[in-house]
Design a protein around this motif. Structure first.
Motif, PDB file in Angstrom:
ATOM      1  N   LYS A   8       0.744  -1.269  -0.115  1.00  0.00           N
ATOM      2  CA  LYS A   8       0.284   0.245   0.060  1.00  0.00           C
ATOM      3  C   LYS A   8       0.907   1.314  -0.420  1.00  0.00           C
ATOM      4  N   LEU A  12      -2.149   2.300  -4.797  1.00  0.00           N
ATOM      5  CA  LEU A  12      -3.254   2.813  -4.250  1.00  0.00           C
ATOM      6  C   LEU A  12      -3.402   0.684  -4.399  1.00  0.00           C
ATOM      7  N   GLN A  29      -9.214   1.617  -1.180  1.00  0.00           N
ATOM      8  CA  GLN A  29      -9.022   2.790  -1.221  1.00  0.00           C
ATOM      9  C   GLN A  29      -9.856   2.515  -1.968  1.00  0.00           C
ATOM     10  N   ASP A  30     -10.591   1.582  -3.104  1.00  0.00           N
ATOM     11  CA  ASP A  30     -11.420   1.926  -3.520  1.00  0.00           C
ATOM     12  C   ASP A  30     -12.227  -0.098  -3.876  1.00  0.00           C
ATOM     13  N   GLY A  90     -12.613   5.564  -2.086  1.00  0.00           N
ATOM     14  CA  GLY A  90     -11.876   5.554  -3.079  1.00  0.00           C
ATOM     15  C   GLY A  90     -13.688   6.383  -3.840  1.00  0.00           C
ATOM     16  N   ARG A 240      -2.956   1.520  -9.377  1.00  0.00           N
ATOM     17  CA  ARG A 240      -3.482   0.940  -8.365  1.00  0.00           C
ATOM     18  C   ARG A 240      -3.070  -0.952  -9.002  1.00  0.00           C
TER      19      ARG A 240
END
Length: 318
Positions: A8, A12, A29-30, A90, A240
């Motif tokens: 991390k 992300l 995050q997402d 996110g 990501r």
């Protein structure tokens, strides 16, 4: 520090799941969803309210049976997305019906409908990524949506031509499918003397990463679909990565430092003098990659089947 915490620091992390239990556990995050993942959670007791709320919504909207099925399945996507957004800082990626993958206009209309439904739930478009298959039509739909301020995630990406066309269309984010690329090469016995550095999925992402950074494209690269931890660790430093709960668990249980393997700073930037891909050039370049052609078709058909399965479940209850 475990490997997930270390990873991390360089990348992300998004979770490839629609299950709140895992989202709470790994704090991504997402989050990314697709029809297959939606099917996995709608049977869970904790999601029963989402399911029945979607049925009520569809009946309230009225119309013929096809309209009700469409409204109910869209409402399930949005309801699950809303719940996930309560747990992450996110984006939530919400996927367009795969059966629209070759229709730009209908893809745009479906995306606008989903964005409107999110707005009705108090969710601003800034937190939504509309997922579209990276067909020519899907890329052009994303180009239109991006101009309207709607961010897109172009999925089922296997060929370099797809990646180039997405960047040239100013798509917000792409999801190259590392594991599915690996699957094709493995199935066709093309992985002699295999190592993570020669993994065809990893190599594909690294090639896209270098190209995007070289020409200063803003499109985010989010590696997806992994088959082993080495693939994930080899892409540390990618913008990501979206990872399934299974591999997030393995990373969290493994201690140690994760070395960064992708760097932007050591890539010399150049002015891009390449001519933008036309539709015919895109199709020619993409279709020269047999792996990409087969995997894109397979992915669209599978997501389409899962969408039909969801509608069959809804049909029994409407």
């Amino acid at each position: 520090m475990n490997q997930l915490e270390s990873l991390k620091k360089n990348t992300l992390i998004s979770i490839d799941s629609a299950d709140i239990k895992f989202i709470n556990k790994y704090n991504p995050q997402d989050a990314t969803t697709n029809p297959s993942l939606i099917l996995q959670v709608i049977y869970l007791k904790k999601y029963s309210n989402i399911f029945f709320d979607a049925l009520l919504y569809a009946n309230k909207k009225g119309g013929n049976l096809n309209n009700k099925l469409s409204n109910a399945s869209d409402k399930i996507l949005v309801n699950i997305g809303v719940e996930i957004l309560k747990k992450i800082p996110g984006y939530i990626s919400t996927e367009i019906d795969a059966r629209l993958s070759f229709n730009t206009d209908l893809s745009v209309l479906k995306a606008l409908k989903l964005i409107k439904m999110y707005k009705e739930e108090g969710i601003h478009r800034e937190r939504i990524l509309i997922k579209l298959a990276a067909t020519w039509e899907g890329i052009k739909a994303a180009e239109i949506l991006e101009k309207k301020g709607i961010k897109c995630n172009l999925t089922l990406l296997f060929s370099f031509a797809q990646a180039v066309a997405c960047a040239e269309s100013n798509v917000f984010l792409i999801s190259p499918f590392v594991g599915r690329i690996y699957d094709w090469f493995n199935k066709n016995n093309l992985l002699k003397n295999y190592s993570e550095n020669l993994d065809p999925g990893v190599v594909a992402v690294k090639k896209i990463f270098k190209y995007y950074k070289k020409y200063d494209y803003k499109t985010i690269i989010m590696g997806a679909s992994f088959r082993n931890l080495k693939q994930i660790l080899s892409l540390s430093g990618c913008d990501r990565l979206t990872i399934s709960p299974f591999f997030l668990n393995l990373l969290s249980l493994s201690s140690g430092y994760v070395k960064r393997n992708l760097f932007c700073n050591n890539i010399k930037k150049e002015k891009n003098t390449n001519k933008k891909l036309s539709e015919s050039e895109f199709r020619w370049k993409h279709n020269k990659d047999i792996m990409a052609v087969e995997k894109l078709s397979e992915g669209i058909l599978q997501f389409g089947k899962d969408q039909i399965q969801l509608e069959k479940i809804l049909l029994k209850n409407i």
